[in-house]
Design a protein around this motif. Structure first.
Motif, PDB file in Angstrom:
ATOM      1  N   ILE A 165      73.638  34.266  57.795  1.00 52.34           N
ATOM      2  CA  ILE A 165      72.360  33.824  56.883  1.00 52.34           C
ATOM      3  C   ILE A 165      71.175  34.644  57.264  1.00 52.34           C
ATOM      4  O   ILE A 165      70.435  35.111  56.599  1.00 52.34           O
ATOM      5  CB  ILE A 165      72.319  32.337  57.100  1.00 52.34           C
ATOM      6  CG1 ILE A 165      73.259  31.352  56.338  1.00 52.34           C
ATOM      7  CG2 ILE A 165      70.859  31.922  56.213  1.00 52.34           C
ATOM      8  CD1 ILE A 165      73.212  29.957  56.633  1.00 52.34           C
ATOM      9  N   ALA A 166      70.745  34.732  58.493  1.00 51.56           N
ATOM     10  CA  ALA A 166      69.920  35.763  58.955  1.00 51.56           C
ATOM     11  C   ALA A 166      70.208  37.113  58.781  1.00 51.56           C
ATOM     12  O   ALA A 166      68.874  37.778  58.171  1.00 51.56           O
ATOM     13  CB  ALA A 166      69.791  35.747  60.510  1.00 51.56           C
ATOM     14  N   GLU A 167      71.189  37.636  58.574  1.00 48.38           N
ATOM     15  CA  GLU A 167      71.312  39.079  57.817  1.00 48.38           C
ATOM     16  C   GLU A 167      70.959  39.000  56.431  1.00 48.38           C
ATOM     17  O   GLU A 167      70.436  40.046  55.657  1.00 48.38           O
ATOM     18  CB  GLU A 167      72.915  39.499  58.137  1.00 48.38           C
ATOM     19  CG  GLU A 167      73.231  39.891  59.433  1.00 48.38           C
ATOM     20  CD  GLU A 167      74.629  40.146  59.526  1.00 48.38           C
ATOM     21  OE1 GLU A 167      75.349  40.013  58.511  1.00 48.38           O
ATOM     22  OE2 GLU A 167      75.197  40.069  60.841  1.00 48.38           O
TER      23      GLU A 167
ATOM     24  N   ALA B 290      66.400  32.630  47.846  1.00 48.51           N
ATOM     25  CA  ALA B 290      66.508  31.253  47.935  1.00 48.51           C
ATOM     26  C   ALA B 290      66.528  30.955  49.459  1.00 48.51           C
ATOM     27  O   ALA B 290      66.023  30.181  50.171  1.00 48.51           O
ATOM     28  CB  ALA B 290      67.688  30.513  47.111  1.00 48.51           C
ATOM     29  N   LEU B 291      67.367  31.712  50.448  1.00 46.06           N
ATOM     30  CA  LEU B 291      67.604  31.333  51.568  1.00 46.06           C
ATOM     31  C   LEU B 291      66.406  32.003  52.203  1.00 46.06           C
ATOM     32  O   LEU B 291      65.714  31.167  53.331  1.00 46.06           O
ATOM     33  CB  LEU B 291      68.788  32.270  51.899  1.00 46.06           C
ATOM     34  CG  LEU B 291      70.054  31.777  51.781  1.00 46.06           C
ATOM     35  CD1 LEU B 291      71.187  32.874  52.222  1.00 46.06           C
ATOM     36  CD2 LEU B 291      70.468  30.472  52.167  1.00 46.06           C
ATOM     37  N   LYS B 292      65.596  32.987  51.931  1.00 52.90           N
ATOM     38  CA  LYS B 292      64.339  33.347  52.603  1.00 52.90           C
ATOM     39  C   LYS B 292      63.186  32.385  52.449  1.00 52.90           C
ATOM     40  O   LYS B 292      62.672  32.145  53.261  1.00 52.90           O
ATOM     41  CB  LYS B 292      64.178  34.752  52.022  1.00 52.90           C
ATOM     42  CG  LYS B 292      62.815  35.323  52.610  1.00 52.90           C
ATOM     43  CD  LYS B 292      62.513  36.867  52.254  1.00 52.90           C
ATOM     44  CE  LYS B 292      61.501  37.326  52.751  1.00 52.90           C
ATOM     45  NZ  LYS B 292      61.070  39.084  52.104  1.00 52.90           N
ATOM     46  N   PHE B 293      63.096  32.005  51.273  1.00 51.07           N
ATOM     47  CA  PHE B 293      61.783  31.160  51.077  1.00 51.07           C
ATOM     48  C   PHE B 293      62.081  29.541  51.069  1.00 51.07           C
ATOM     49  O   PHE B 293      60.926  28.687  51.021  1.00 51.07           O
ATOM     50  CB  PHE B 293      61.296  31.366  49.682  1.00 51.07           C
ATOM     51  CG  PHE B 293      60.839  32.786  49.592  1.00 51.07           C
ATOM     52  CD1 PHE B 293      59.667  33.209  50.495  1.00 51.07           C
ATOM     53  CD2 PHE B 293      61.432  33.839  48.882  1.00 51.07           C
ATOM     54  CE1 PHE B 293      59.499  34.548  50.219  1.00 51.07           C
ATOM     55  CE2 PHE B 293      61.067  35.078  48.726  1.00 51.07           C
ATOM     56  CZ  PHE B 293      60.171  35.349  49.336  1.00 51.07           C
ATOM     57  N   ALA B 294      63.417  29.193  51.609  1.00 55.02           N
ATOM     58  CA  ALA B 294      63.510  27.699  51.845  1.00 55.02           C
ATOM     59  C   ALA B 294      62.677  27.270  53.298  1.00 55.02           C
ATOM     60  O   ALA B 294      62.586  28.157  54.010  1.00 55.02           O
ATOM     61  CB  ALA B 294      65.092  27.559  52.086  1.00 55.02           C
ATOM     62  N   ARG B 295      62.381  26.199  53.246  1.00 49.89           N
ATOM     63  CA  ARG B 295      61.906  25.618  54.269  1.00 49.89           C
ATOM     64  C   ARG B 295      62.587  25.452  55.724  1.00 49.89           C
ATOM     65  O   ARG B 295      62.502  25.653  56.643  1.00 49.89           O
ATOM     66  CB  ARG B 295      61.026  24.304  53.877  1.00 49.89           C
ATOM     67  CG  ARG B 295      59.915  24.472  53.213  1.00 49.89           C
ATOM     68  CD  ARG B 295      58.601  24.932  53.621  1.00 49.89           C
ATOM     69  NE  ARG B 295      58.022  24.104  54.718  1.00 49.89           N
ATOM     70  CZ  ARG B 295      57.156  23.040  54.627  1.00 49.89           C
ATOM     71  NH1 ARG B 295      56.773  22.782  53.497  1.00 49.89           N
ATOM     72  NH2 ARG B 295      56.808  22.179  55.686  1.00 49.89           N
ATOM     73  N   PHE B 296      63.987  24.906  55.406  1.00 47.06           N
ATOM     74  CA  PHE B 296      64.765  24.979  56.154  1.00 47.06           C
ATOM     75  C   PHE B 296      66.148  25.420  55.779  1.00 47.06           C
ATOM     76  O   PHE B 296      66.469  25.221  54.457  1.00 47.06           O
ATOM     77  CB  PHE B 296      64.941  23.635  56.957  1.00 47.06           C
ATOM     78  CG  PHE B 296      65.442  22.702  56.047  1.00 47.06           C
ATOM     79  CD1 PHE B 296      66.682  22.300  55.962  1.00 47.06           C
ATOM     80  CD2 PHE B 296      64.456  21.831  55.374  1.00 47.06           C
ATOM     81  CE1 PHE B 296      66.956  21.119  55.269  1.00 47.06           C
ATOM     82  CE2 PHE B 296      64.802  20.655  54.583  1.00 47.06           C
ATOM     83  CZ  PHE B 296      65.997  20.316  54.393  1.00 47.06           C
ATOM     84  N   VAL B 297      66.923  25.991  56.548  1.00 47.27           N
ATOM     85  CA  VAL B 297      68.346  26.215  55.980  1.00 47.27           C
ATOM     86  C   VAL B 297      69.357  25.597  57.109  1.00 47.27           C
ATOM     87  O   VAL B 297      69.244  25.841  58.695  1.00 47.27           O
ATOM     88  CB  VAL B 297      68.903  27.634  55.986  1.00 47.27           C
ATOM     89  CG1 VAL B 297      70.299  27.726  55.591  1.00 47.27           C
ATOM     90  CG2 VAL B 297      67.925  28.128  54.946  1.00 47.27           C
ATOM     91  N   THR B 298      70.205  24.958  56.976  1.00 48.07           N
ATOM     92  CA  THR B 298      71.112  24.340  58.104  1.00 48.07           C
ATOM     93  C   THR B 298      72.533  25.064  57.790  1.00 48.07           C
ATOM     94  O   THR B 298      73.060  25.225  56.506  1.00 48.07           O
ATOM     95  CB  THR B 298      71.254  22.737  58.212  1.00 48.07           C
ATOM     96  OG1 THR B 298      72.113  22.421  56.968  1.00 48.07           O
ATOM     97  CG2 THR B 298      69.872  22.296  58.017  1.00 48.07           C
ATOM     98  N   CYS B 299      73.597  25.282  58.827  1.00 46.48           N
ATOM     99  CA  CYS B 299      74.800  25.474  58.701  1.00 46.48           C
ATOM    100  C   CYS B 299      75.465  24.954  59.861  1.00 46.48           C
ATOM    101  O   CYS B 299      74.974  24.525  60.709  1.00 46.48           O
ATOM    102  CB  CYS B 299      74.896  27.071  58.802  1.00 46.48           C
ATOM    103  SG  CYS B 299      74.300  27.947  60.147  1.00 46.48           S
ATOM    104  N   ASP B 300      76.901  25.180  59.884  1.00 47.64           N
ATOM    105  CA  ASP B 300      77.661  24.341  60.997  1.00 47.64           C
ATOM    106  C   ASP B 300      78.252  25.468  62.052  1.00 47.64           C
ATOM    107  O   ASP B 300      78.980  24.794  63.010  1.00 47.64           O
ATOM    108  CB  ASP B 300      78.956  23.526  60.301  1.00 47.64           C
ATOM    109  CG  ASP B 300      79.944  24.491  59.638  1.00 47.64           C
ATOM    110  OD1 ASP B 300      79.736  25.666  59.709  1.00 47.64           O
ATOM    111  OD2 ASP B 300      80.784  23.904  58.958  1.00 47.64           O
TER     112      ASP B 300
END
Length: 361
Positions: free
Chosen positions: A137-139, A119-129
């Motif tokens: 997340i990159a790992e 899900a994280l890999k194929f999402a169009r964007f990911v946000t975090c704080d």
């Protein structure tokens, strides 16, 4: 723009995003996995009837609503819910990680890890704080080009110093020149509230004019009882004020009541409680977790202690009470930091740009 959110509809984090974009004039819907709580102006709240049923049924319900709503953006809050969006395909999907959903990733089963990873890999964007969360997340996903650091954002018109605290003083029973330590995190084990109680008990020997305000929202009753029993053993029952659910609009005055704020978990993203307290002019004592250290420089705008170190916490609180000029310097610095890096307008403008780019052909 037609934005559909998925997550806990009652939770203030998700509600902040939804309310902000609704006020901007966007069409906003929340598909809620919990009873959504009070209404939000111009936001459509839809409780998912299959939220507690098999995942296949829940996915089917989500697909149906996205088709009916004709969403431009489907934005999932909490990475653990992201697999529910897998293969939906009606519109671009984004994910906002909240912290523990990523930090607890190694403890999940291989099946759950795989679904979150995809899900994280194929999402169009990911946000975090925080940048620490971004690296995690990159790992996990094997990419970081689509991961953006976006704060929840503090409403600096609402959260500010100098507010009237009379109503809170009367409500809690704080009188005269009593000094206040505020612990705004809940009583979940990760937040080390037992260490807060132990440190505060020692502080009362040196500063008997102090009280501790301890939040306990969404508390496990057994955990809360255990902590209240600890307070009794430490003989500080009359010095601890337990506060449950607080309306969002009442929070700023509660922060203003505090002379010191403590937030000392073992693991954390960027806590909104920390940023809100900074915006209200409260000197913080924090634990040395990476996301928090992106905001707090030890000795300059807060004091830093190891997580779980009640002696270090006691010494830090004692120092702030003894060196009031240090606390005033921290407040000046933190007000500037919040305005520049953590205001809601700055954060949500960044999110809006991400949405626009995602919707562009």
């Amino acid at each position: 723009m037609n934005i559909v959110y998925l997550g806990w509809g009652h939770h203030i984090h998700l509600r902040r995003w939804a309310e902000y974009f609704a006020k901007r004039g966007e069409r906003v819907t929340v598909l809620s996995l919990t009873p959504p709580g009070s209404e939000l102006p111009k936001v459509r709240m839809i409780p998912l009837v299959c939220a507690r049923r098999r995942e296949a049924l829940l996915k089917a319900e989500i697909r149906l609503w996205l088709r009916l709503l004709r969403a431009d953006i489907f934005h999932v809050h909490w990475a653990g819910f992201a697999p529910l969006a897998a293969g939906i395909g009606h519109c671009p999907t984004g994910i906002t990680a909240w912290g523990s959903d990523i930090y607890k990733y190694p403890s999940y089963s291989e099946q759950v890890q795989q679904s979150i990873r995809n899900a994280l890999k194929f999402a169009r964007f990911v946000t975090c704080d925080s940048y620490d969360l971004k690296s995690r997340i990159a790992e996990i996903s094997g990419r970081q080009d689509h991961v953006h650091v976006v704060q929840w954002g503090v409403d600096t018109d609402l959260f500010r110093p100098g507010l009237d605290t009379t109503a809170w003083r009367e409500r809690i029973g704080i009188h005269g020149a009593t000094r206040v330590v505020y612990s705004p995190r809940s009583v979940n084990e990760i937040y080390n509230i037992d260490k807060v109680l132990e440190a505060f008990a020692r502080l009362t020997y040196f500063r008997p004019d102090t009280v501790l305000i301890q939040k306990y929202y969404n508390a496990d009753p057994a955990r809360l009882q255990k902590l209240q029993e600890l307070a009794a053993r430490l003989e500080i029952v009359d010095r601890v004020k337990w506060v449950g659910e607080v309306a969002y609009e009442d929070l700023p005055a509660l922060y203003n009541l505090a002379d010191i704020m403590v937030t000392v978990p073992h693991s954390d993203g960027t806590p909104m409680a920390l940023l809100e307290g900074m915006a209200c002019g409260v000197p913080p004592v924090v634990s040395s977790v990476p996301s928090v250290l992106e905001w707090i420089e030890a000795g300059r705008n807060g004091l830093v202690v190891p997580a779980g170190d009640s002696d270090g916490l006691f010494q830090a609180m004692k120092r702030l009470f003894n060196e009031e000029s240090l606390g005033r310097e921290m407040v000046v610095h933190n007000l500037r930091v919040v305005e520049q890096r953590a205001s809601q307008n700055v954060s949500m403008q960044k999110a809006h740009l991400i949405y626009r780019r995602t919707c562009s052909p």
